[in-house]
Design an enzyme around this catalytic site. Structure first.
Site, PDB file in Angstrom:
ATOM      1  N   SER A  76      -3.602   0.089  -8.357  1.00 22.57           N
ATOM      2  CA  SER A  76      -4.586  -0.194  -9.566  1.00 22.57           C
ATOM      3  C   SER A  76      -3.831   0.399 -10.703  1.00 22.57           C
ATOM      4  O   SER A  76      -4.327   0.360 -11.701  1.00 22.57           O
ATOM      5  CB  SER A  76      -5.880   0.247  -9.031  1.00 22.57           C
ATOM      6  OG  SER A  76      -6.478  -0.653  -8.389  1.00 22.57           O
ATOM      7  N   LYS A  79      -2.886  -1.730 -13.650  1.00 24.62           N
ATOM      8  CA  LYS A  79      -3.744  -2.566 -14.342  1.00 24.62           C
ATOM      9  C   LYS A  79      -3.798  -1.949 -15.669  1.00 24.62           C
ATOM     10  O   LYS A  79      -4.232  -2.655 -16.644  1.00 24.62           O
ATOM     11  CB  LYS A  79      -5.225  -2.015 -13.518  1.00 24.62           C
ATOM     12  CG  LYS A  79      -5.451  -2.874 -12.286  1.00 24.62           C
ATOM     13  CD  LYS A  79      -6.936  -2.275 -11.906  1.00 24.62           C
ATOM     14  CE  LYS A  79      -7.086  -3.119 -10.329  1.00 24.62           C
ATOM     15  NZ  LYS A  79      -8.294  -2.533  -9.608  1.00 24.62           N
ATOM     16  N   TYR A 201      -2.031 -11.074  -9.876  1.00 24.07           N
ATOM     17  CA  TYR A 201      -2.663  -9.596  -9.371  1.00 24.07           C
ATOM     18  C   TYR A 201      -2.112  -8.923  -8.514  1.00 24.07           C
ATOM     19  O   TYR A 201      -1.791  -7.946  -8.381  1.00 24.07           O
ATOM     20  CB  TYR A 201      -4.278 -10.035  -9.356  1.00 24.07           C
ATOM     21  CG  TYR A 201      -5.061  -9.014  -9.052  1.00 24.07           C
ATOM     22  CD1 TYR A 201      -5.407  -7.930  -9.709  1.00 24.07           C
ATOM     23  CD2 TYR A 201      -5.195  -8.580  -7.464  1.00 24.07           C
ATOM     24  CE1 TYR A 201      -6.187  -6.793  -9.391  1.00 24.07           C
ATOM     25  CE2 TYR A 201      -6.317  -7.352  -7.040  1.00 24.07           C
ATOM     26  CZ  TYR A 201      -6.604  -6.706  -8.081  1.00 24.07           C
ATOM     27  OH  TYR A 201      -7.283  -5.542  -7.484  1.00 24.07           O
ATOM     28  N   TYR A 253     -12.021   4.824 -10.703  1.00 22.94           N
ATOM     29  CA  TYR A 253     -13.070   4.024 -10.171  1.00 22.94           C
ATOM     30  C   TYR A 253     -14.527   5.081 -10.418  1.00 22.94           C
ATOM     31  O   TYR A 253     -14.678   4.881 -11.656  1.00 22.94           O
ATOM     32  CB  TYR A 253     -12.896   4.196  -8.590  1.00 22.94           C
ATOM     33  CG  TYR A 253     -11.537   3.655  -8.095  1.00 22.94           C
ATOM     34  CD1 TYR A 253     -10.948   2.295  -8.427  1.00 22.94           C
ATOM     35  CD2 TYR A 253     -10.543   4.495  -7.336  1.00 22.94           C
ATOM     36  CE1 TYR A 253     -10.077   1.769  -8.240  1.00 22.94           C
ATOM     37  CE2 TYR A 253      -9.220   3.932  -7.109  1.00 22.94           C
ATOM     38  CZ  TYR A 253      -8.942   2.700  -7.482  1.00 22.94           C
ATOM     39  OH  TYR A 253      -7.734   2.312  -7.268  1.00 22.94           O
ATOM     40  N   VAL A 271      -5.101   2.986  -4.879  1.00 22.31           N
ATOM     41  CA  VAL A 271      -5.373   3.358  -3.587  1.00 22.31           C
ATOM     42  C   VAL A 271      -4.074   3.636  -2.714  1.00 22.31           C
ATOM     43  O   VAL A 271      -4.057   4.042  -1.635  1.00 22.31           O
ATOM     44  CB  VAL A 271      -6.111   2.352  -2.805  1.00 22.31           C
ATOM     45  CG1 VAL A 271      -7.648   2.316  -3.628  1.00 22.31           C
ATOM     46  CG2 VAL A 271      -5.627   1.011  -2.936  1.00 22.31           C
TER      47      VAL A 271
END
Length: 317
Positions: A76, A79, A201, A253, A271
Site C-alpha cells: 500500500s 498508493k 492495482y 490504516y 502490509v
C-alpha cells in the site's frame, strides 16, 4: 513565494549513522513480535527477523542500516505514487469520487462503503486506491508501465519491477478487492472494466523496492513537489502539502491517530512491512520489518520511527 527554512543547522548536529545503529540495536527484541501478512501467501514466506532502515536527505546523502537494500513488496505504500499520478491526470475532480477523511475502519471494509454510497473515505484504503487505479486505467495507454516509469524516476533506480509472484498471489486471493470494485461500479464510481482496475492495482501493490529506494522516491514530498534526482517539478507545492496531510491523517490504516501521536510524521505503510515517512524540507525516512501489529502496520518499524523522532526531534510537531 519564499522558500521555507530547512533547519539545516539543526540537522547538521546529528550523527545519523550512529542514531540508525542505535535504533537497529534497540528494535532487535521486537522483531519476533507481530505477524506477517499470511493472507497473501507470497508475503507469508518472508522471515520476521528482517529489519532495514534508510534516511535520504535533500542534500543527496543516504544513510542506511540493517537490511536496507533487501527488496520487499511495498504493497500500500504504492498508493502514494498512484495518488500523485491520478491528481496529475484529473486534479481536484478526484475528490468528487473519493473523500479525504480517516476511515476508522479496516482498510478493506465493505460496510463503510455501503453506508457512504460507493464513495471511499480516502485514497489510501483499498476502495479509494481502486478508484485511483480506475483513473490510471482510463488515462494511460499503458498504466502499469507509466507507474514503473514514475517510480523509477523518483527513486533513481531503473531496476525497480513489479513482482509477478506477489501479483499472482494477490489476484488469486483478492476476492474482497474484486467485490469492492464491483460494488463501486454499481454506484457508477468505476469507469473501466473491473479486471483492468484490479490489474493496475495489483501491479503497483506488487512493486519490489528496498528501503534506500523508498526513502529516495519520497523526497519529492519533502521538497515541495520537486524530485531531487530528475530535477523535475513532479507536483506543485500545494499538492505536495495536501498529499502529506493525507498521509498524516490516513496513511497508516485505522491507526493513523496513534501513529501521529507517537511518530509525528506524514507516513504511508504497507502490509509487506514497510513504512515511509516525510520530514518536510529535510528528508524522507523508510523502515522495513515484516511483523505486523493488529492494524496491519510494521510493529518494529513503528517503534523504530518513534525512536528516530525522539532521538532527533525531527517531526512536524
Amino acid at each position: 513565494m519564499d522558500t521555507p527554512p530547512t533547519n539545516d543547522s539543526k540537522v547538521e548536529e546529528y550523527d545519523f549513522p550512529a542514531i540508525l545503529e542505535q535504533i537497529h540495536e534497540e528494535v532487535q527484541e521486537h522483531l519476533d513480535k507481530g505477524e506477517v501478512a499470511d493472507y497473501i501467501p507470497a508475503l507469508a514466506e518472508v522471515p520476521k527477523s528482517k529489519f532495514g532502515m534508510a534516511l535520504a536527505m535533500l542534500d543527496g546523502d543516504v544513510y542506511t542500516v540493517g537490511d536496507a537494500e533487501d527488496y520487499f513488496s511495498i504493497q500500500s505504500i504504492s498508493k502514494v505514487y498512484s495518488l500523485t499520478m491520478a491528481l496529475d491526470c484529473i486534479g481536484a475532480d478526484l475528490w468528487k469520487r473519493c473523500g479525504r477523511e480517516p476511515s476508522g475502519n479496516s482498510f478493506n471494509s465493505l460496510v463503510q462503503l455501503e453506508h457512504e454510497n460507493g464513495i471511499p473515505r480516502n485514497p489510501f484504503i483499498n476502495a479509494g486506491a481502486l478508484v485511483v487505479a480506475d483513473v490510471l486505467a482510463k488515462h494511460f495507454d499503458d498504466p502499469k508501465q507509466a507507474m514503473l516509469d514514475f517510480v523509477r524516476a523518483r527513486a533513481g533506480d531503473d531496476s525497480i519491477e513489479s513482482d509477478p509472484e506477489v501479483k499472482k498471489s494477490e489476484a488469486e486471493h483478492g476476492h474482497r478487492n474484486a467485490a469492492l470494485v464491483h460494488f463501486m461500479r454499481s454506484f457508477d464510481n468505476i469507469d473501466s472494466a473491473v479486471e483492468d482496475v484490479l490489474d493496475v492495482y495489483y501491479h503497483h501493490c506488487s512493486l519490489r523496492m528496498h528501503c534506500a529506494d523508498l526513502a529516495r522516491s519520497f523526497l519529492y514530498l519533502a521538497n515541495r513537489g520537486q524530485c531531487r534526482h530528475s530535477d523535475c517539478q513532479v507536483i506543485n507545492p500545494e499538492r505536495a502539502k495536501r498529499i502529506n496531510a493525507l498521509m498524516l491523517t490516513c496513511g497508516t490504516y485505522d491507526a493513523a491517530g496513534d501513529f501521529a501521536f507517537h511518530v509525528g510524521l506524514p507516513a504511508k505503510s504497507g502490509v509487506g512491512g514497510g513504512i515511509v515517512g516525510v520530514i518536510p524540507h529535510v528528508a524522507a525516512i523508510s523502515v522495513w520489518s515484516p511483523g505486523l501489529d493488529s492494524k496491519g502496520n510494521s510493529l518494529a518499524g513503528g517503534i523504530a520511527l518513534d525512536r528516530f523522532t525522539q532521538l532527533t526531534g525531527l517531526s512536524v510537531f
